[in-house]
Enzyme design. Sequence first.
Site, PDB file in Angstrom:
ATOM      1  N   HIS A  43       0.782  -1.244   0.000  1.00 13.65           N
ATOM      2  CA  HIS A  43       0.000   0.000   0.000  1.00 13.65           C
ATOM      3  C   HIS A  43       0.810   1.287   0.000  1.00 13.65           C
ATOM      4  O   HIS A  43       0.284   2.332   0.428  1.00 13.65           O
ATOM      5  CB  HIS A  43      -0.973   0.041   1.189  1.00 13.65           C
ATOM      6  CG  HIS A  43      -1.876  -1.139   1.307  1.00 13.65           C
ATOM      7  ND1 HIS A  43      -2.560  -1.648   0.232  1.00 13.65           N
ATOM      8  CD2 HIS A  43      -2.193  -1.920   2.381  1.00 13.65           C
ATOM      9  CE1 HIS A  43      -3.281  -2.685   0.650  1.00 13.65           C
ATOM     10  NE2 HIS A  43      -3.072  -2.883   1.930  1.00 13.65           N
TER      11      HIS A  43
ATOM     12  N   GLU B  73       0.319  -5.510  -2.262  1.00 15.50           N
ATOM     13  CA  GLU B  73      -0.860  -4.839  -2.783  1.00 15.50           C
ATOM     14  C   GLU B  73      -0.511  -3.377  -2.988  1.00 15.50           C
ATOM     15  O   GLU B  73       0.124  -2.756  -2.136  1.00 15.50           O
ATOM     16  CB  GLU B  73      -2.043  -4.944  -1.812  1.00 15.50           C
ATOM     17  CG  GLU B  73      -2.632  -6.324  -1.729  1.00 15.50           C
ATOM     18  CD  GLU B  73      -3.797  -6.383  -0.763  1.00 15.50           C
ATOM     19  OE1 GLU B  73      -4.058  -5.371  -0.078  1.00 15.50           O
ATOM     20  OE2 GLU B  73      -4.443  -7.433  -0.681  1.00 15.50           O
TER      21      GLU B  73
END
Length: 596
Positions: A472, A493
């Site tokens: 992130h 991610e």
Amino acid sequence: MHVPPTNPAAPTAPHRRRSKALGFAALAVSLLMAFPTARSAFGDETEEVPGGGDLGPNVLVFDPSTPNIQGKVDEIFKKQESAQFGSDRYALMFKPGTYNDINAQIGFYTSIAGLGLNPDDTTFNGDVTVDAGWFDGNATQNFFRSAENLALDPVNGTNRWAVSQAAPFRRMHVKGGLNLAPDGYGWASGGYIADSKIDGQVGPYSQQQWYTRDSSVGGWGNGVWNMTFSGVEGAPAQSFPEPPYTTLDTTPVSREKPFLHLDGDAYKVFVPAKRTNARGTSWADGTPEGESIPLDQFYVVKPGATAQTINAAVDQGLHLLFTPGVYHVDEPIEIDRANTVALGLGLATIIPDNGVTAIKVGDVDGVKLAGLLVDAGPVNSSVLVEVGPEGSSGDHAANPTSLQDVFVRIGGAGPGKATTSIVVNSDDTIIDHTWVWRADHGEGVGWETNRADYGVHVKGDDVLATGLFVEHFNKYDVRWSGENGKTIFFQNEKAYDAPNQAAIQNGDIKGYAGYKVDDSVTTHEGWGMGSYCFFDVDPTIRQQHGFQAPVKPGVKFHDLLVVSLGGKGQYDHVINDTGSPTSGDTTVPSQVVSFP
């Protein structure tokens, strides 16, 4: 919202992730002596920091005769089950012996461990359980907990360990099977096993990815997106992408995590020896190789300790044992003495104040950082953890520094900012299981609120990462500038909360890669690596690729994949301009078996 898989034998790949959403006295191990004095560099006399001491109120030590063990363990779990951003920390420690009819449920910021030299010294006729009832059967937020150095004989033949990131299962012996999914086979996104023996089958079920290192398993049930093994006896054969197994016979270099144990009535910390081309557990043939260091050679750090005192202890020649708690530091903890151990119990947490770096390690041999959570403070830190100063050049191949279960969080528990979370300048460093997380939920979360441009930046040569979880960040999650780096298993991610395409534009490239190798690098290799996107603020965002690397003979990747989670944003390619794009909302990964 996707429906969790209903067929545990062949689960689907569900939409991954999170709704946005005691005193039992510890055993005293030595008496504090009167404080002698020592002369500082400035000539004045200062109090010498004592070694040893008790382990504080949040280390609960049990033996088989302790009354109401189940009740005490349940009491801790009730407090910690859903305390995702709470401030309590606990370590449950069990002396060697046999414990009957135990079901130790493990919540947030709770570690459970045996105090023997080998796992079989401390046996539960029972279970050590993680489930997800607190979150309606969704295990994707079961973070920040651990189990170590125990033998389990599960009541029903299979132990449940339904976790996601930052929840290591180390040095465990399961005399049966191991189920990695929550009850009901809901979503899960872990995880990590090392130096463990599972006699029966491991059932990942709905776990989307998993890394297992230097262990032994009786079998492996299935794979969703990315199951990676190195040095694992009984691991499934290499078969990526179908099934998605990446299997290395051995781990090039490894050193198991230090751990507290009892020698008679005396506490010591065992520091395992480095292994090369390891396969199987370190304890299979009996006593593992390494050394035990008496507790009186450690400064037993307790909440309220200052960075000045911690640094004085290191300067004095002591190792560091952080008891469970939260520590604020107004200057860096500096570890520049070779072979220093800095071990945290119960997810001991360090928060830097006023924008300082939390931990700085010198360019020296054999430092061991383990079991620590670094939580960014509200004032931006340029770096949170620095291994070696800029320009480090020492050769540490014979005795590398290692980071094990060292986690970093920016935001979530409150406001936090950091430009780069971890910088590794020292050559030969081992990064063994880290989760570096710019929070996507909790308090103090937003594109600029918990700004954190870079996760991990490796500048040293010959650095090895085994179990690299980085998520992130506003720009590159991982940037690798050093030569001859290796990564075995990567889970990533991209930032969910990117407001629009322009916010992530990287020159003429759409988005920053989850894992970038600098153009100057000539030798690099990676195995079992995935990057996922879930751009829920602007689902039209396109990410050009998950991985970026120079096209050179010495730069090699094996078993890469990218996934669009629920169709919220898409990847155009897997690496550079290679690999097919993701499309739609099927969460079917686009895969590259090898590159180039």
